[in-house]
Motif scaffolding. Structure first.
Motif, mmCIF file in Angstrom:
data_model
loop_
_atom_site.group_PDB
_atom_site.id
_atom_site.type_symbol
_atom_site.label_atom_id
_atom_site.label_comp_id
_atom_site.label_asym_id
_atom_site.label_seq_id
_atom_site.Cartn_x
_atom_site.Cartn_y
_atom_site.Cartn_z
ATOM 1 N N GLU A 1 0.839 -1.206 0.000
ATOM 2 C CA GLU A 1 0.000 0.000 0.000
ATOM 3 C C GLU A 1 0.880 1.265 0.000
ATOM 4 O O GLU A 1 1.901 1.308 0.697
ATOM 5 N N PHE B 1 1.720 6.329 6.275
ATOM 6 C CA PHE B 1 1.542 7.253 7.401
ATOM 7 C C PHE B 1 2.113 8.637 7.108
ATOM 8 O O PHE B 1 2.098 9.501 7.976
ATOM 9 N N LYS C 1 -9.706 2.186 -1.923
ATOM 10 C CA LYS C 1 -9.856 1.623 -0.564
ATOM 11 C C LYS C 1 -11.164 2.082 0.080
ATOM 12 O O LYS C 1 -11.474 3.277 0.112
ATOM 13 N N PHE D 1 -8.200 4.460 7.185
ATOM 14 C CA PHE D 1 -7.653 4.303 8.527
ATOM 15 C C PHE D 1 -7.333 5.664 9.157
ATOM 16 O O PHE D 1 -6.916 6.588 8.455
ATOM 17 N N CYS E 1 -5.061 -3.015 3.277
ATOM 18 C CA CYS E 1 -4.640 -2.767 4.664
ATOM 19 C C CYS E 1 -5.798 -2.831 5.672
ATOM 20 O O CYS E 1 -6.275 -3.904 5.992
ATOM 21 N N TYR E 2 -6.260 -1.684 6.170
ATOM 22 C CA TYR E 2 -7.299 -1.621 7.222
ATOM 23 C C TYR E 2 -8.548 -2.422 6.829
ATOM 24 O O TYR E 2 -9.262 -2.925 7.707
ATOM 25 N N ARG F 1 -9.662 -5.727 8.506
ATOM 26 C CA ARG F 1 -10.423 -5.855 9.759
ATOM 27 C C ARG F 1 -11.928 -6.007 9.533
ATOM 28 O O ARG F 1 -12.691 -6.086 10.494
ATOM 29 N N TRP G 1 1.184 -1.799 7.205
ATOM 30 C CA TRP G 1 0.730 -2.142 8.562
ATOM 31 C C TRP G 1 1.819 -1.802 9.578
ATOM 32 O O TRP G 1 2.977 -2.162 9.387
ATOM 33 N N ARG H 1 1.110 -3.377 15.760
ATOM 34 C CA ARG H 1 -0.064 -4.265 15.701
ATOM 35 C C ARG H 1 0.189 -5.457 14.780
ATOM 36 O O ARG H 1 -0.706 -5.957 14.121
HETATM 37 O O1 LIG Z 1 -5.636 -1.618 11.104
HETATM 38 C C1 LIG Z 1 -4.472 -1.381 11.414
HETATM 39 O O2 LIG Z 1 -4.016 -1.698 12.515
HETATM 40 C C2 LIG Z 1 -3.549 -0.716 10.449
HETATM 41 C C3 LIG Z 1 -4.260 -0.103 9.297
HETATM 42 C C4 LIG Z 1 -3.390 0.800 8.507
HETATM 43 O O3 LIG Z 1 -2.289 1.106 8.883
HETATM 44 C C5 LIG Z 1 -3.854 1.314 7.202
HETATM 45 O O4 LIG Z 1 -4.936 0.955 6.740
HETATM 46 O O5 LIG Z 1 -3.102 2.109 6.593
#
Ligand SMILES: O=C(O)CCC(=O)C(=O)O
Length: 272
Positions: A40, A47, A119, A123, A154-155, A158, A180, A184
């Motif tokens: 990603e 970040f 996406k 997040f 990524c997120y 979940r 990620w 976590r």
């Molecule tokens: O769900 C997470 O712990 C990380 C998700 C994340 O970093 C993202 O989606 O960019």
């Protein structure tokens, strides 16, 4: 089928342009694989919020151009991970000054754009991607010669209902690029195995290495089979994780242990 997951080191010490060139060369080295997967937001880092707008590109921007050429030269299907996409004002895919999306690109071995996935689950709760980017709203599957991909980012990992939707749309192999965080990492591994077992599907989950924006990345890209067995797992640093797998195992698993047929639909919605 052979897949190579490129767990790219994303850090501020390398420019986006240099990383793009380096990753294109890595993709070219995977000639002989059927499918290559990138993480990603590997141009900026997932970040590096302040870089999203500056580095955002239209769908036909420099990343697509470089990755299409690399996919063609290597003769591979390429899930080129995601880029910060600057959409047109009407939300369309032309160059424009509209919303930002976290957009994945899938390229065919001829370098043609085969699929685009924006996406769905952003997040950050009340900051970062969740406020800077808009959400996609479409499930995306991509038929390959030996398997059908279902893509998520990524997120999204979940949210099991998204993967159920992909299964209903025909997905047999999930591809999940990610950035990620290391803190976590246990969730990453656990969720990848859970999505594989509950959907009786392969999962190819490709993360980033290194540290950017002060957030150490988990690495540990992972490939899990439809029975939940881990076929391959990377370490923490930059790595090419190559795995051979049998796409027919999805149908065999679903046939021999037909739990998907026992689903009761609609339980994820409130009863009237
Ligand atoms: O769900 C997470 O712990 C990380 C998700 C994340 O970093 C993202 O989606 O960019």
């Amino acid at each position: 089928m052979r897949a190579s997951l490129l767990q790219v080191d994303v850090n501020e010490g390398e420019s986006v342009e240099s990383r793009r060139r380096r990753v294109a060369a890595l993709v070219r080295e995977q000639a002989g694989a059927d499918l290559v997967v990138l993480p990603e937001l590997w141009t900026t880092g997932a970040f590096a919020y302040e870089d999203f707008a500056r580095e955002a590109e239209p769908l036909d921007g420099p990343t697509l151009e470089a990755m299409a050429a690399a996919a063609r030269d290597a003769g591979v299907w390429l899930h080129a991970g995601s880029v910060p996409e600057r959409a047109a004002a009407d939300g369309g895919s032309a160059t424009g000054d509209g919303p930002l999306y976290n957009t994945s690109l899938v390229l065919s071995p001829t370098g043609d754009l085969a699929a685009v996935y924006r996406k769905i689950h952003r997040f950050g709760f009340d900051k970062g991607e969740a406020v800077l980017m808009s959400a996609g709203d479409a499930l995306v599957t991509v038929p390959l010669p030996h398997t059908t991909l279902g893509v998520a980012t990524c997120y999204d990992l979940r949210f099991p209902e998204l993967f159920r939707g992909l299964v209903d749309a025909g997905a047999e192999t999930f591809v999940v690029p990610a950035g990620w965080p290391d803190r976590r990492r246990s969730h990453w591994t656990l969720l990848a195995q859970a999505r594989a077992v509950e959907n009786q599907a392969y999962i190819l989950a490709c993360g980033t290495a290194g540290t950017h924006a002060g957030v150490p990345q988990a690495g540990h890209s992972i490939v899990v089979d439809p029975w939940g067995e881990v076929l391959a797992e990377a370490g923490p640093g930059e790595q090419v994780l190559t795995v051979d797998f049998d796409p027919a195992k999805v149908a065999k698993t679903r046939d021999q242990f037909p739990a998907l047929k026992d689903r009761v639909l609609g339980l994820d919605r409130p009863h009237p």
